[in-house]
Scaffold this motif. Structure first.
Motif, PDB file in Angstrom:
ATOM      1  N   UNK A 172      14.054  -0.227  -6.726  1.00  0.00           N
ATOM      2  CA  UNK A 172      14.096  -0.780  -5.458  1.00  0.00           C
ATOM      3  C   UNK A 172      14.990  -2.132  -4.836  1.00  0.00           C
ATOM      4  N   UNK A 173      14.958  -2.150  -3.904  1.00  0.00           N
ATOM      5  CA  UNK A 173      15.693  -3.315  -3.185  1.00  0.00           C
ATOM      6  C   UNK A 173      15.613  -3.304  -1.592  1.00  0.00           C
ATOM      7  N   UNK A 174      16.067  -4.847  -1.620  1.00  0.00           N
ATOM      8  CA  UNK A 174      15.295  -5.249  -0.358  1.00  0.00           C
ATOM      9  C   UNK A 174      17.214  -5.617   0.778  1.00  0.00           C
ATOM     10  N   UNK A 200       5.803  -9.582  -2.836  1.00  0.00           N
ATOM     11  CA  UNK A 200       4.886  -8.351  -2.805  1.00  0.00           C
ATOM     12  C   UNK A 200       5.617  -6.918  -3.166  1.00  0.00           C
ATOM     13  N   UNK A 201       6.093  -6.683  -3.049  1.00  0.00           N
ATOM     14  CA  UNK A 201       7.630  -6.086  -4.006  1.00  0.00           C
ATOM     15  C   UNK A 201       7.384  -5.718  -5.910  1.00  0.00           C
ATOM     16  N   UNK A 202       7.804  -7.537  -5.680  1.00  0.00           N
ATOM     17  CA  UNK A 202       7.475  -7.580  -7.385  1.00  0.00           C
ATOM     18  C   UNK A 202       5.895  -7.491  -7.609  1.00  0.00           C
ATOM     19  N   UNK A 203       5.304  -7.902  -7.678  1.00  0.00           N
ATOM     20  CA  UNK A 203       4.041  -7.157  -7.432  1.00  0.00           C
ATOM     21  C   UNK A 203       3.491  -5.681  -7.947  1.00  0.00           C
ATOM     22  N   UNK A 204       4.230  -5.026  -7.185  1.00  0.00           N
ATOM     23  CA  UNK A 204       3.740  -3.974  -7.306  1.00  0.00           C
ATOM     24  C   UNK A 204       5.319  -3.184  -8.240  1.00  0.00           C
ATOM     25  N   UNK A 205       6.066  -3.505  -8.608  1.00  0.00           N
ATOM     26  CA  UNK A 205       6.958  -2.906  -9.428  1.00  0.00           C
ATOM     27  C   UNK A 205       7.846  -3.424 -10.352  1.00  0.00           C
ATOM     28  N   UNK A 223       0.770  -1.803   0.356  1.00  0.00           N
ATOM     29  CA  UNK A 223      -0.058  -0.172   0.036  1.00  0.00           C
ATOM     30  C   UNK A 223       0.644   1.429   0.528  1.00  0.00           C
ATOM     31  N   UNK A 224       2.330   1.153   0.519  1.00  0.00           N
ATOM     32  CA  UNK A 224       3.414   2.713   1.182  1.00  0.00           C
ATOM     33  C   UNK A 224       3.963   2.524   0.070  1.00  0.00           C
ATOM     34  N   UNK A 225       5.129   1.513   0.126  1.00  0.00           N
ATOM     35  CA  UNK A 225       6.088   1.839  -1.422  1.00  0.00           C
ATOM     36  C   UNK A 225       4.598   1.424  -2.335  1.00  0.00           C
ATOM     37  N   UNK A 226       4.261   0.455  -2.405  1.00  0.00           N
ATOM     38  CA  UNK A 226       4.184  -0.203  -4.028  1.00  0.00           C
ATOM     39  C   UNK A 226       3.200   0.734  -4.682  1.00  0.00           C
ATOM     40  N   UNK A 227       2.028   1.146  -3.956  1.00  0.00           N
ATOM     41  CA  UNK A 227       0.872   2.201  -4.473  1.00  0.00           C
ATOM     42  C   UNK A 227       1.232   3.429  -3.882  1.00  0.00           C
TER      43      UNK A 227
END
Length: 290
Positions: free
Chosen positions: A274-276, A253-258, A217-221
């Protein structure tokens, strides 16, 4: 002074003190014959040498037959070398693991650019027994990598090796700087990190309340466009959860958004913006598992 210290340290309330315990004559011999310098010869392999087991790192010999006892006096002090050499060895083995998997997952370019030297960051200052331990152990790590937050190691290397800056770091948040905004304003705290650091690398701890909500919701949207337009990249940090599942879940989760691309070996790769980073629970075993 030394003799008085011996007497106080080794005196017994019933049996008193044995005058032979402090070898005053031997120390005066060193003073007379050697001008107070210790007659000791130390030999060591060159610093930084990778040495197989069953080899000595250094030897210590007394050069005066009358001072046969002196090596035992110094042993406790010198064998403290075990700590930085152990850290350095551990760090090197983890570097080999990281390098191997970068190659196996089609990321040779990371190695070619020297970015693998930032793949194991030292946050260990707060986890050691003293500032001196942080300095020597942190210096051992910097033999292999360039990423550190252990300032004591940087200062020691500067003072003793003349290296102006042996390691580097980035702006990063921690839990108190996020939670001070309150749960309802967590996204504002995250946005503030991006505003305050509009370019370069910035890291943000993201599990203060709900790591998956933060990723989706935050980073990905809500903040996605800001992240994609930055000149640099954001590093998302989960700091809790079960390994390796939490890392895989955050990546998903990040892959689904970015979105992702594929490396030459068919492995998924997040976009450059973006990285983790995983900090919690990392050791040589969990590193390889991840």
């Amino acid at each position: 002074h030394a003799e008085r210290f011996f007497r106080a340290h080794l005196s017994h309330p019933v049996w008193g003190y044995d005058e032979k315990l402090f070898n005053r004559e031997a120390w005066e011999h060193i003073l007379r014959k050697h001008n107070g310098r210790l007659p000791i010869l130390i030999k060591a392999v060159p610093e930084g040498t990778v040495l197989p087991v069953k080899n000595v790192l250094f030897t210590m010999e007394n050069t005066d037959p009358k001072c046969y006892w002196l090596t035992n006096y110094l042993e406790t002090l010198l064998v403290q070398l075990w700590y930085p050499t152990t850290v350095c060895t551990q760090s090197r083995e983890q570097k080999k693991i990281i390098t191997r998997y970068l190659k196996e997952t089609g990321s040779q370019d990371v190695i070619d650019k020297g970015l693998h030297l930032f793949k194991l960051h030292d946050f260990g200052f707060r986890g050691v027994s003293s500032v001196e331990s942080a300095a020597t152990g942190g210096a051992g790590h910097l033999v292999n990598f360039l990423g550190t937050d252990t300032m004591a190691a940087l200062m020691m290397i500067k003072d003793y090796y003349g290296e102006p800056m042996a390691g580097f770091s980035i702006p990063a948040s921690e839990h108190s700087t996020m939670t001070s905004w309150g749960r309802e304003r967590e996204v504002d705290a995250m946005r503030n990190m991006l505003v305050q650091y509009p370019k370069g690398v910035v890291a943000c701890v993201s599990d203060s309340y709900d790591i998956f909500k933060a990723c989706e919701d935050y980073w990905g949207t809500e903040l996605k466009e800001m992240i994609e337009k930055r000149d640099g990249f954001l590093v998302v940090r989960p700091d809790s959860g079960e390994l390796p599942k939490i890392v895989l879940d955050v990546l998903d989760k990040l892959a689904g958004k970015f979105g992702t691309t594929e490396t030459s070996t068919g492995h998924k790769l997040l976009p450059p913006c973006i990285r983790v980073i995983q900090g919690d629970g990392i050791d040589i075993n969990s590193l390889e598992m991840i």
